[in-house]
Motif scaffolding. Structure first.
Motif, short mmCIF file in Angstrom:
data_model
loop_
_atom_site.label_atom_id
_atom_site.label_comp_id
_atom_site.label_asym_id
_atom_site.label_seq_id
_atom_site.Cartn_x
_atom_site.Cartn_y
_atom_site.Cartn_z
N VAL A 128 101.62 15.36 95.17
CA VAL A 128 101.32 16.67 95.76
C VAL A 128 100.32 16.52 96.91
O VAL A 128 100.53 17.04 98.02
CB VAL A 128 100.76 17.64 94.71
N LEU A 129 99.26 15.77 96.67
CA LEU A 129 98.23 15.60 97.70
C LEU A 129 98.74 14.75 98.86
O LEU A 129 98.45 15.04 100.02
CB LEU A 129 96.98 14.98 97.09
N ASN A 130 99.52 13.71 98.54
CA ASN A 130 100.09 12.89 99.62
C ASN A 130 101.03 13.71 100.49
O ASN A 130 101.04 13.55 101.73
CB ASN A 130 100.84 11.69 99.04
N THR A 131 101.82 14.57 99.87
CA THR A 131 102.73 15.44 100.62
C THR A 131 101.94 16.39 101.51
O THR A 131 102.30 16.60 102.69
CB THR A 131 103.63 16.24 99.66
N LEU A 132 100.87 16.94 100.98
CA LEU A 132 100.02 17.84 101.77
C LEU A 132 99.44 17.12 102.98
O LEU A 132 99.55 17.60 104.12
CB LEU A 132 98.89 18.39 100.90
N HIS A 133 98.85 15.96 102.77
CA HIS A 133 98.21 15.22 103.86
C HIS A 133 99.23 14.79 104.91
O HIS A 133 98.99 14.91 106.12
CB HIS A 133 97.47 14.00 103.30
N LYS A 134 100.39 14.30 104.45
CA LYS A 134 101.43 13.86 105.38
C LYS A 134 101.94 15.02 106.22
O LYS A 134 102.09 14.90 107.46
CB LYS A 134 102.57 13.23 104.60
N TYR A 190 105.03 25.48 98.02
CA TYR A 190 103.59 25.42 97.77
C TYR A 190 102.85 24.72 98.91
O TYR A 190 101.78 25.17 99.34
CB TYR A 190 103.31 24.70 96.45
N THR A 191 103.44 23.65 99.42
CA THR A 191 102.81 22.93 100.53
C THR A 191 102.66 23.83 101.74
O THR A 191 101.59 23.86 102.38
CB THR A 191 103.65 21.68 100.88
N ASP A 192 103.70 24.57 102.08
CA ASP A 192 103.64 25.48 103.23
C ASP A 192 102.56 26.54 103.05
O ASP A 192 101.78 26.82 103.97
CB ASP A 192 104.99 26.15 103.46
N ILE A 193 102.52 27.15 101.87
CA ILE A 193 101.54 28.21 101.60
C ILE A 193 100.13 27.63 101.62
O ILE A 193 99.21 28.21 102.22
CB ILE A 193 101.84 28.88 100.25
N LEU A 194 99.95 26.50 100.97
CA LEU A 194 98.64 25.87 100.90
C LEU A 194 98.12 25.50 102.29
O LEU A 194 96.95 25.73 102.61
CB LEU A 194 98.72 24.64 100.01
N ILE A 195 98.99 24.97 103.13
CA ILE A 195 98.57 24.59 104.48
C ILE A 195 98.10 25.81 105.26
O ILE A 195 97.05 25.76 105.92
CB ILE A 195 99.72 23.87 105.22
N MET A 197 100.41 17.93 106.90
CA MET A 197 99.38 18.42 107.82
C MET A 197 99.24 17.49 109.03
O MET A 197 99.04 17.95 110.15
CB MET A 197 98.05 18.58 107.09
N LYS A 198 99.37 16.20 108.77
CA LYS A 198 99.29 15.24 109.88
C LYS A 198 100.47 15.43 110.83
O LYS A 198 100.30 15.42 112.06
CB LYS A 198 99.26 13.82 109.33
N GLN A 199 101.65 15.62 110.27
CA GLN A 199 102.84 15.82 111.09
C GLN A 199 102.73 17.09 111.94
O GLN A 199 103.22 17.14 113.07
CB GLN A 199 104.09 15.88 110.21
N ARG A 200 102.10 18.10 111.38
CA ARG A 200 101.98 19.38 112.08
C ARG A 200 100.73 19.46 112.96
O ARG A 200 100.49 20.47 113.61
CB ARG A 200 101.97 20.53 111.07
#
Length: 335
Positions: free
Chosen positions: A307-313, A266-271, A315-318
């Motif tokens: 979920v949101l922390n994983t998304l933000h982390k 989900y994180t990959d798709i959402l990003i 996106m920052k890494q990428r």
């Protein structure tokens, strides 16, 4: 990344509110006693297969025109411990918020708009429930309350007709396009709902839906270069709930080839959805809330903060952000 996004890698509703109005507004969810043409027999019974008995308003408070103020006050008390600002948006969330006689709609919308602490209303509805009389009412209210917000939220979910037929949406894509054009003509901001992870949809199909929202065709002016684009978007993770048709299919293994998205998937798709989206579209939701007592899957979604922390982390890494893939070569070339 835009410096006005409050350190987030996307254009959040919080950022929009604070830069536009100087403070955060919080939505107070209401159930205005509506039904839906997909439930009352006009188009079908039972609603879309993923929709609960609450009509997507499981957290909404039941009200009518006479009790709007009372229910909004109760909602404010429940939020008293949160940093919400001093004003609120009355969110008619449950079922189809324009599916009633215009006289009733006028009464219940006006009851909310007339309260000084209410900054405006947001109405969740279907694009096939926006007749000329409803559009005229919205225009009337916009003129009568020029300092207040009037937003429409349209449940699109996907642009793919085969997926829409599977979950029983009940209208074709041109109906959505006509509604978007009519609301644009009335200068009513639109927030579009999209569900990620629907059965039989690949990630590329989800990306096609997001690309489409960047430049929606205008059936009222097909030769025009004017781009129809929503004010906002809600990217909703598919929740499989008990006592729904989809929940029954899931429990009975009647979804061949379907698997619930993992947090990583989900994180990959959402990003990538965010990367594809125009940077001027406001992000109103990134996961959604499944009622704990009804949620069958995915259970990881209950920890919304994670979920949101994983998304933000991630996106920052990428080193990525909303709109990074929006332009292919120029401002009119979309990928």
């Amino acid at each position: 990344m835009n410096t006005e996004w409050l350190s987030k890698p996307y254009y959040s509703l919080d950022a929009y509110m604070k830069h536009t109005y100087g403070e955060k507004y919080y939505k107070l969810a209401l159930d205005g006693g509506f039904t839906c043409p997909n439930r009352d027999g006009t188009l079908g019974r039972g609603g879309c297969i993923f929709c609960s008995a609450g009509g997507s308003g499981d957290f909404a408070r039941r009200t009518d025109a006479a009790s709007v103020r009372e229910q909004l006050l109760i909602g404010r008390q429940l939020l008293s411990g949160k940093n919400t600002g001093s004003r609120f948006i009355a969110y008619f969330q449950a079922y189809t918020g324009t599916y009633a006689p215009v006289s009733y709609l006028r009464d219940i919308y006006t009851a909310a708009l007339s309260l000084p602490e209410i900054a405006g209303i947001s109405i969740a509805t279907r694009p096939d429930c926006l007749g000329k009389d409803v559009l005229a009412l919205l225009t009337e209210l916009k003129a009568g309350y020029p300092k207040k917000l009037i937003w429409l939220e349209l449940g699109l979910q996907t642009i793919h007709e085969e997926t829409a037929a599977f979950f029983g949406r009940g209208y074709a894509l041109p109906v959505f396009e006509e509604a978007m054009a009519s609301l644009a003509q009335a200068a009513i901001p639109v927030i579009v709902h999209v569900i990620l992870g629907l059965p039989n949809e690949t990630p590329e199909m989800m990306y096609e839906t997001v690309r489409y929202l960047n430049h929606i065709p205008n059936p009222q002016s097909p030769s025009s270069n004017t781009v129809l684009r929503p004010f906002g978007i809600k990217l909703q993770l598919l929740h499989i709930l008990q006592n729904t048709a989809l929940g029954d299919m899931y429990l009975e293994n009647r979804l061949p080839g379907f698997s619930v998205l993992s947090l990583e998937e989900y994180t990959d798709i959402l990003i990538h959805c965010l990367e594809l989206l125009s940077p001027d579209i406001v992000i109103h939701r990134l996961t959604g809330d499944g009622p704990k007592n009804l949620l069958l899957a995915p259970l990881w979604s209950l920890n919304k903060r994670n979920v949101l922390n994983t998304l933000h982390k991630t996106m920052k890494q990428r080193h990525t952000y909303q709109g990074r893939c929006f332009y292919a070569a120029g401002p009119t070339d979309f990928i």
